[in-house]
Design a protein around this motif. Structure first.
Motif, PDB file in Angstrom:
ATOM      1  N   ALA A 106       0.843  -1.199   0.000  1.00  0.00           N
ATOM      2  CA  ALA A 106       0.000   0.000   0.000  1.00  0.00           C
ATOM      3  C   ALA A 106       0.874   1.243   0.000  1.00  0.00           C
ATOM      4  O   ALA A 106       1.736   1.404   0.865  1.00  0.00           O
ATOM      5  CB  ALA A 106      -0.921  -0.016   1.216  1.00  0.00           C
ATOM      6  N   GLN A 107       0.645   2.088  -0.994  1.00  0.00           N
ATOM      7  CA  GLN A 107       1.387   3.334  -1.151  1.00  0.00           C
ATOM      8  C   GLN A 107       0.583   4.264  -2.047  1.00  0.00           C
ATOM      9  O   GLN A 107      -0.496   3.896  -2.505  1.00  0.00           O
ATOM     10  CB  GLN A 107       2.763   3.066  -1.758  1.00  0.00           C
ATOM     11  N   LEU A 108       1.116   5.454  -2.304  1.00  0.00           N
ATOM     12  CA  LEU A 108       0.449   6.388  -3.194  1.00  0.00           C
ATOM     13  C   LEU A 108       0.200   5.720  -4.541  1.00  0.00           C
ATOM     14  O   LEU A 108       1.116   5.164  -5.142  1.00  0.00           O
ATOM     15  CB  LEU A 108       1.297   7.656  -3.386  1.00  0.00           C
ATOM     16  N   GLY A 109      -1.043   5.737  -4.977  1.00  0.00           N
ATOM     17  CA  GLY A 109      -1.416   5.114  -6.245  1.00  0.00           C
ATOM     18  C   GLY A 109      -2.019   3.728  -6.106  1.00  0.00           C
ATOM     19  O   GLY A 109      -2.549   3.173  -7.057  1.00  0.00           O
ATOM     20  N   SER A 110      -1.946   3.163  -4.910  1.00  0.00           N
ATOM     21  CA  SER A 110      -2.487   1.813  -4.701  1.00  0.00           C
ATOM     22  C   SER A 110      -4.000   1.829  -4.589  1.00  0.00           C
ATOM     23  O   SER A 110      -4.594   2.745  -4.020  1.00  0.00           O
ATOM     24  CB  SER A 110      -1.930   1.202  -3.412  1.00  0.00           C
ATOM     25  N   LEU A 111      -4.596   0.787  -5.131  1.00  0.00           N
ATOM     26  CA  LEU A 111      -6.004   0.501  -4.884  1.00  0.00           C
ATOM     27  C   LEU A 111      -5.996  -0.635  -3.876  1.00  0.00           C
ATOM     28  O   LEU A 111      -5.531  -1.736  -4.168  1.00  0.00           O
ATOM     29  CB  LEU A 111      -6.715   0.083  -6.175  1.00  0.00           C
ATOM     30  N   VAL A 112      -6.448  -0.320  -2.652  1.00  0.00           N
ATOM     31  CA  VAL A 112      -6.415  -1.296  -1.560  1.00  0.00           C
ATOM     32  C   VAL A 112      -7.840  -1.774  -1.311  1.00  0.00           C
ATOM     33  O   VAL A 112      -8.719  -0.983  -0.977  1.00  0.00           O
ATOM     34  CB  VAL A 112      -5.824  -0.676  -0.269  1.00  0.00           C
ATOM     35  N   ILE A 113      -8.033  -3.063  -1.492  1.00  0.00           N
ATOM     36  CA  ILE A 113      -9.355  -3.649  -1.273  1.00  0.00           C
ATOM     37  C   ILE A 113      -9.293  -4.446   0.020  1.00  0.00           C
ATOM     38  O   ILE A 113      -8.501  -5.382   0.155  1.00  0.00           O
ATOM     39  CB  ILE A 113      -9.760  -4.537  -2.464  1.00  0.00           C
ATOM     40  N   THR A 114     -10.123  -4.030   0.979  1.00  0.00           N
ATOM     41  CA  THR A 114     -10.179  -4.736   2.263  1.00  0.00           C
ATOM     42  C   THR A 114     -11.495  -5.512   2.319  1.00  0.00           C
ATOM     43  O   THR A 114     -12.327  -5.414   1.417  1.00  0.00           O
ATOM     44  CB  THR A 114     -10.106  -3.756   3.458  1.00  0.00           C
ATOM     45  N   SER A 117      -4.812   8.326  -3.236  1.00  0.00           N
ATOM     46  CA  SER A 117      -4.513   9.296  -4.285  1.00  0.00           C
ATOM     47  C   SER A 117      -4.695  10.717  -3.762  1.00  0.00           C
ATOM     48  O   SER A 117      -3.746  11.344  -3.316  1.00  0.00           O
ATOM     49  CB  SER A 117      -5.410   9.038  -5.500  1.00  0.00           C
ATOM     50  N   VAL A 118      -5.928  11.196  -3.794  1.00  0.00           N
ATOM     51  CA  VAL A 118      -6.265  12.535  -3.317  1.00  0.00           C
ATOM     52  C   VAL A 118      -7.483  12.429  -2.411  1.00  0.00           C
ATOM     53  O   VAL A 118      -8.227  11.451  -2.459  1.00  0.00           O
ATOM     54  CB  VAL A 118      -6.560  13.509  -4.487  1.00  0.00           C
ATOM     55  N   SER A 119      -7.697  13.440  -1.612  1.00  0.00           N
ATOM     56  CA  SER A 119      -8.788  13.434  -0.644  1.00  0.00           C
ATOM     57  C   SER A 119     -10.104  13.848  -1.305  1.00  0.00           C
ATOM     58  O   SER A 119     -10.585  14.954  -1.128  1.00  0.00           O
ATOM     59  CB  SER A 119      -8.442  14.389   0.500  1.00  0.00           C
ATOM     60  N   ILE A 135      -8.656   8.557  -0.944  1.00  0.00           N
ATOM     61  CA  ILE A 135      -8.073   9.135   0.266  1.00  0.00           C
ATOM     62  C   ILE A 135      -6.661   9.632  -0.042  1.00  0.00           C
ATOM     63  O   ILE A 135      -5.965   9.071  -0.885  1.00  0.00           O
ATOM     64  CB  ILE A 135      -8.045   8.125   1.432  1.00  0.00           C
ATOM     65  N   SER A 136      -6.248  10.669   0.661  1.00  0.00           N
ATOM     66  CA  SER A 136      -4.891  11.179   0.460  1.00  0.00           C
ATOM     67  C   SER A 136      -3.914  10.301   1.215  1.00  0.00           C
ATOM     68  O   SER A 136      -4.270   9.611   2.164  1.00  0.00           O
ATOM     69  CB  SER A 136      -4.792  12.625   0.939  1.00  0.00           C
ATOM     70  N   GLU A 137      -2.657  10.364   0.784  1.00  0.00           N
ATOM     71  CA  GLU A 137      -1.642   9.546   1.450  1.00  0.00           C
ATOM     72  C   GLU A 137      -1.365  10.033   2.870  1.00  0.00           C
ATOM     73  O   GLU A 137      -0.794   9.316   3.675  1.00  0.00           O
ATOM     74  CB  GLU A 137      -0.356   9.500   0.626  1.00  0.00           C
ATOM     75  N   GLU A 138      -1.816  11.263   3.203  1.00  0.00           N
ATOM     76  CA  GLU A 138      -1.638  11.798   4.547  1.00  0.00           C
ATOM     77  C   GLU A 138      -2.760  11.393   5.502  1.00  0.00           C
ATOM     78  O   GLU A 138      -2.660  11.615   6.702  1.00  0.00           O
ATOM     79  CB  GLU A 138      -1.571  13.339   4.511  1.00  0.00           C
TER      80      GLU A 138
END
Length: 149
Positions: free
Chosen positions: A85-93, A101-103, A117-120
């Motif tokens: 999981a990092q910027l650009g990831s699509l995380v499916i839980t 990506s962005v908020s 969601i933003s990386e922050e």
């Protein structure tokens, strides 16, 4: 959640298009408000109304700046597959789908609910570096990462 294959490049384009649409709409409202402010008579009777319109234009300008910053940040969002999981990831839980990506918040893509969601964000921070099969808890909600694209 049902198993579906998502294409990150299409999802990225969709988010970019959403931001562009919001910019276009906001631009329309700003132009409309500016035109309305020009039409108000220059008499003391209308001073408070003109002040309210100026305040509205100020808020629209702030929103526009935020959207343009979001658009620019989307250029940094990687489009290639990721294993962690990092910027650009699509995380499916097991509970939701998060596009780091962005908020932008909640949106629907191909009939499914996603969260941009933003990386922050706290969610992205707790998922950062995790991979499929890892688990985490945020706000007393336990989630298991099923897949990362």
């Amino acid at each position: 959640m049902r198993k579906i294959t998502y294409h990150k490049s299409e999802l990225r384009n969709f988010v970019n298009d959403m931001i562009s649409g919001k910019i276009k709409t906001l631009d329309f409202y700003r132009d409309f408000t500016l035109e309305a402010s020009r039409d108000i008579k220059k008499t003391p009777k209308y001073d408070s109304f003109r002040e309210e319109i100026q305040e509205e234009i100020y808020h629209l300008d702030k929103q526009m700046a935020a959207l343009k910053a979001m658009k620019q940040k989307m250029q940094r969002v990687i489009n290639s597959p990721t294993e962690i999981a990092q910027l650009g990831s699509l995380v499916i839980t097991n509970k939701a789908r998060f596009y780091i990506s962005v908020s932008l918040g909640e949106f629907f893509y191909e009939g499914d609910r996603f969260y941009a969601i933003s990386e922050e964000s706290p969610m992205a921070q707790i998922m950062k570096g995790k991979k499929a099969g890892d688990e985490f808890v945020l706000n007393n909600i336990h989630q298991k990462i099923e897949e990362i694209l």
